[in-house]
Write a protein that holds these residues in place. Structure first.
Motif, PDB file in Angstrom:
ATOM      1  N   ASP A 112     -51.937  33.175 -55.219  1.00  0.00           N
ATOM      2  CA  ASP A 112     -51.607  34.477 -55.796  1.00  0.00           C
ATOM      3  C   ASP A 112     -51.352  35.525 -54.716  1.00  0.00           C
ATOM      4  N   GLY A 113     -50.956  35.102 -53.522  1.00  0.00           N
ATOM      5  CA  GLY A 113     -50.621  36.044 -52.461  1.00  0.00           C
ATOM      6  C   GLY A 113     -49.290  36.728 -52.731  1.00  0.00           C
ATOM      7  N   ASN A 114     -48.983  37.738 -51.919  1.00  0.00           N
ATOM      8  CA  ASN A 114     -47.721  38.455 -52.070  1.00  0.00           C
ATOM      9  C   ASN A 114     -46.571  37.653 -51.471  1.00  0.00           C
ATOM     10  N   LEU A 115     -45.372  37.956 -51.917  1.00  0.00           N
ATOM     11  CA  LEU A 115     -44.172  37.479 -51.234  1.00  0.00           C
ATOM     12  C   LEU A 115     -43.773  38.537 -50.221  1.00  0.00           C
ATOM     13  N   THR A 116     -43.408  38.122 -49.026  1.00  0.00           N
ATOM     14  CA  THR A 116     -42.962  39.068 -48.009  1.00  0.00           C
ATOM     15  C   THR A 116     -41.509  38.771 -47.655  1.00  0.00           C
ATOM     16  N   THR A 117     -40.743  39.828 -47.450  1.00  0.00           N
ATOM     17  CA  THR A 117     -39.316  39.680 -47.171  1.00  0.00           C
ATOM     18  C   THR A 117     -39.002  40.177 -45.769  1.00  0.00           C
ATOM     19  N   LEU A 118     -38.305  39.357 -45.004  1.00  0.00           N
ATOM     20  CA  LEU A 118     -37.865  39.729 -43.672  1.00  0.00           C
ATOM     21  C   LEU A 118     -36.503  40.404 -43.776  1.00  0.00           C
ATOM     22  N   LEU A 119     -36.406  41.621 -43.229  1.00  0.00           N
ATOM     23  CA  LEU A 119     -35.169  42.395 -43.258  1.00  0.00           C
ATOM     24  C   LEU A 119     -34.655  42.612 -41.844  1.00  0.00           C
ATOM     25  N   LEU A 120     -33.356  42.705 -41.719  1.00  0.00           N
ATOM     26  CA  LEU A 120     -32.731  43.211 -40.507  1.00  0.00           C
ATOM     27  C   LEU A 120     -32.282  44.627 -40.838  1.00  0.00           C
ATOM     28  N   ALA A 121     -32.715  45.620 -40.049  1.00  0.00           N
ATOM     29  CA  ALA A 121     -32.424  47.023 -40.352  1.00  0.00           C
ATOM     30  C   ALA A 121     -31.677  47.670 -39.189  1.00  0.00           C
ATOM     31  N   TRP A 122     -30.823  48.646 -39.527  1.00  0.00           N
ATOM     32  CA  TRP A 122     -30.074  49.381 -38.512  1.00  0.00           C
ATOM     33  C   TRP A 122     -29.679  50.736 -39.073  1.00  0.00           C
ATOM     34  N   SER A 123     -29.169  51.609 -38.232  1.00  0.00           N
ATOM     35  CA  SER A 123     -28.796  52.950 -38.656  1.00  0.00           C
ATOM     36  C   SER A 123     -27.667  52.908 -39.671  1.00  0.00           C
ATOM     37  N   GLU A 124     -27.789  53.685 -40.727  1.00  0.00           N
ATOM     38  CA  GLU A 124     -26.751  53.746 -41.752  1.00  0.00           C
ATOM     39  C   GLU A 124     -25.437  54.271 -41.205  1.00  0.00           C
ATOM     40  N   GLU A 125     -25.507  55.040 -40.109  1.00  0.00           N
ATOM     41  CA  GLU A 125     -24.303  55.652 -39.543  1.00  0.00           C
ATOM     42  C   GLU A 125     -23.576  54.731 -38.568  1.00  0.00           C
ATOM     43  N   SER A 126     -24.146  53.591 -38.261  1.00  0.00           N
ATOM     44  CA  SER A 126     -23.547  52.718 -37.250  1.00  0.00           C
ATOM     45  C   SER A 126     -22.192  52.172 -37.711  1.00  0.00           C
ATOM     46  N   ARG A 127     -21.226  52.198 -36.806  1.00  0.00           N
ATOM     47  CA  ARG A 127     -19.904  51.603 -37.053  1.00  0.00           C
ATOM     48  C   ARG A 127     -19.588  50.574 -35.966  1.00  0.00           C
ATOM     49  N   SER A 128     -20.605  50.035 -35.345  1.00  0.00           N
ATOM     50  CA  SER A 128     -20.451  49.111 -34.231  1.00  0.00           C
ATOM     51  C   SER A 128     -20.015  47.727 -34.711  1.00  0.00           C
ATOM     52  N   ARG A 129     -18.925  47.239 -34.173  1.00  0.00           N
ATOM     53  CA  ARG A 129     -18.469  45.892 -34.534  1.00  0.00           C
ATOM     54  C   ARG A 129     -19.423  44.816 -34.000  1.00  0.00           C
ATOM     55  N   PRO A 130     -19.936  44.935 -32.756  1.00  0.00           N
ATOM     56  CA  PRO A 130     -20.907  43.938 -32.293  1.00  0.00           C
ATOM     57  C   PRO A 130     -22.157  43.896 -33.175  1.00  0.00           C
ATOM     58  N   LEU A 131     -22.616  45.067 -33.626  1.00  0.00           N
ATOM     59  CA  LEU A 131     -23.786  45.100 -34.507  1.00  0.00           C
ATOM     60  C   LEU A 131     -23.469  44.434 -35.839  1.00  0.00           C
ATOM     61  N   ALA A 132     -22.320  44.750 -36.412  1.00  0.00           N
ATOM     62  CA  ALA A 132     -21.942  44.145 -37.689  1.00  0.00           C
ATOM     63  C   ALA A 132     -21.836  42.628 -37.560  1.00  0.00           C
TER      64      ALA A 132
END
Length: 283
Positions: A243-263
């Protein structure tokens, strides 16, 4: 409004004392008081209630403190990101806590290196709970966060995988031989605390290495994501928590980013995660 004025106000609002704020800012108290008064006149509102020789934030002051902190963080972040982008050897900085990638990052880096938009990647290992701050202030371009433990508010995110929880124990612990446990079975156990505010009973820890050492010494047990088994010490055991929780791994970045390498990195990470189940990660 100038950034200096905002920084002055935030210092006073946080200290609720002109003397301490002036010392923190490295200036004299009289010019600090005058700066706050000019700011109040310009805004047409009272920010600080100075009655009874105590400083109390007004409703307007509370709003400006909250928004001012965000604005100052954004300014510092913009400055740092611009400097990093202007380096002779620009790179993508990914921040994570120890073991915070669920075993995915090695595969992601290998595949990303083959992408036409790839750039050099620097992996920054931080303490527990520090990823958000390093991403917000511009020290990192991407962060690996774990929900529900981290706060992704204000970031763009990509879900990588969701895991169940396991309890990590010494091999001689009475529960170590069980095929599964419930949270009720763990009542009365000593758990490490991930922050000062955490209600658990154990000491505050900064990384998973500390946690493993405490468990090995019989000082605590810990409930962690299933992928912890990938780097688990041989003197420790894991048991699924029904009955433990489920944990989710996210990749997060700035909403303003327009970087092609980041995308390109985000797309690569999503592809790698889609091909791996928690039990197979790192295999």
């Amino acid at each position: 409004m100038e950034s200096r004025e905002l920084a002055y106000f935030v210092a006073v609002a946080e200290e609720l004392h002109f003397g301490r704020a002036a010392e923190r800012l490295g200036i004299a108290q009289p010019p600090l008081s005058r700066a706050i008064q000019r700011l109040e006149r310009r805004l047409g509102v009272t920010l600080l209630d100075r009655a009874n020789r105590r400083i109390v934030l007004t409703a307007a002051g509370e709003v400006l403190l909250s928004e001012g902190r965000k604005a100052l963080t954004a300014l510092r972040s913009a400055e740092l990101r611009a400097r990093r982008a202007g380096r002779a050897d620009p790179r993508l900085v990914v921040v994570m806590k120890p073991g915070g990638d669920a075993g995915l990052l090695e595969r992601v880096l290998a595949r990303y290196a083959e992408h036409p938009d790839a750039m050099e990647v620097e992996v920054m290992i931080c303490g527990i709970g520090e990823q958000e701050g390093l991403l917000r202030d511009g020290h990192a371009d991407l962060a690996m966060l774990r929900i529900p433990h981290d706060d992704p508010t204000g970031f763009a995110t990509e879900e990588l995988l969701t895991e169940r929880e396991v309890v990590v124990l010494r091999r001689d612990h009475p529960l170590a031989g069980r095929t599964s446990v419930r949270m009720a079975d763990l009542a009365g156990e000593n758990f490490p605390r991930w922050s000062e505010e955490c209600p658990a009973s154990g000491q505050v820890v900064r990384d998973t290495g500390q946690v493993a050492q405490m468990i090995a010494l019989g000082q605590a047990i810990a409930v962690l994501p299933e992928s912890v088994t990938l780097t688990l010490r041989r003197d420790l055991a894991v048991v699924p928590v029904i009955d433990g929780n489920l944990t989710t791994l996210l990749l997060a970045w700035s909403e303003e980013s327009r970087s092609r390498p980041l995308a390109a990195f985000v797309r690569t990470a999503a592809e790698v995660a889609a091909q791996a189940r928690p039990a197979e990660i790192g295999a």
